[in-house]
Design an enzyme around this catalytic site. Structure first.
Site, short mmCIF file in Angstrom:
data_model
loop_
_atom_site.label_atom_id
_atom_site.label_comp_id
_atom_site.label_asym_id
_atom_site.label_seq_id
_atom_site.Cartn_x
_atom_site.Cartn_y
_atom_site.Cartn_z
CB THR A 241 -0.99 0.04 1.19
OG1 THR A 241 -0.26 0.10 2.41
CG2 THR A 241 -1.92 -1.17 1.18
CB ILE B 79 17.52 -6.06 9.15
CG1 ILE B 79 16.30 -5.70 10.01
CG2 ILE B 79 18.71 -5.16 9.51
CD1 ILE B 79 16.47 -5.88 11.49
CG ASN C 239 12.20 1.64 7.08
OD1 ASN C 239 11.56 0.91 6.33
ND2 ASN C 239 12.17 1.49 8.40
CG HIS D 81 9.30 1.84 12.45
ND1 HIS D 81 9.48 0.47 12.37
CD2 HIS D 81 8.86 2.09 13.70
CE1 HIS D 81 9.19 -0.06 13.53
NE2 HIS D 81 8.81 0.90 14.37
#
Ligand code: GAR
Length: 209
Positions: free
Chosen positions: A13, A93, A108, A110
């Protein structure tokens, strides 16, 4: 134009939010040139195909350890001439061979307010389970640069939502995605491509104009 490589593992998404933003002309100075998936079954690959974006599978399960896998990812990023790497629901990772080669060039998303509920083992719905278990009243998402430590690189943007009584990990995840992730990830990507993020003493500063 900067080449943006988006790394995915699942539903995608956030990749879709990037594609939609690009189609609206909101990613200035860059274009999504490639999608790399760690899983052949990732629905994100269908989203890439529908948008006409080339994709590659570098399957995690085909490599014995994180180092060997990271070397394969690094080779692919180099082949793609990536200027920016976006981890959009990428659940592996990356070893420092990648983070060093792409220092301050990997972003990234998070799904929590770093430094809370982050680090190894905190990914996907688990993050929201932990936030609800703790009883926090606000949560959110963080867009940050990736370094050799999990979720520890310089923060670029953060946004919050309220935690509501009766929330489940799924409802909280959805609220954070809709209100924060899908908005701030494309914004951070555009800021990067427009050279509007500077880093000083390990901290990121955004030129919001
Ligand atoms: C997103 O909520 C993203 O923040 C999270 O996984 C979900 C992926 O959804 N990422 C992590 O937990 C990384 N540590 P998507 O595949 O639909 O974008």
């Amino acid at each position: 134009m900067k080449n943006i490589c988006v790394l995915v593992s699942g539903g995608g998404t956030n990749l879709q939010a990037l594609i939609d933003a690009q189609n609206r002309g909101e990613i200035k100075g860059g274009r999504i040139s490639c999608v790399i998936s760690s899983k052949e079954s990732a629905y994100a690959l269908k989203r890439a195909e529908a948008a006409g974006i080339p994709s590659v599978v570098v399957a995690r399960k085909e490599y014995p350890d994180s180092k060997a896998y990271s070397e394969a990812i690094l080779a692919e990023l180099n082949r793609q001439k990536a200027d920016l790497v976006v981890l959009a629901g990428f659940m592996t990772i990356l070893d420092e061979c990648v983070t060093k080669a792409y220092d301050y060039k990997i972003i990234n998303v998070h799904p929590a307010l770093i430094p809370s509920f982050c680090g190894e083992g905190f990914y996907g719905l688990k993050v929201h389970e932990k936030a609800l278990e703790y009883g926090v009243k606000v949560s959110g998402a963080t867009i940050h640069f990736v370094n050799e430590k999990a979720d520890a690189g310089a923060i670029i943007l953060q946004g919050t939502v309220a935690v509501e009584n009766g929330d489940t990990p799924e409802t909280l995840q959805r609220r954070i995605m809709e209100n924060v992730e899908w908005k701030l990830l494309p914004k951070a990507v555009s800021l990067f491509c427009e050279d509007r993020i500077t880093v000083k003493d390990g901290k990121a500063y955004v030129d919001l104009k």
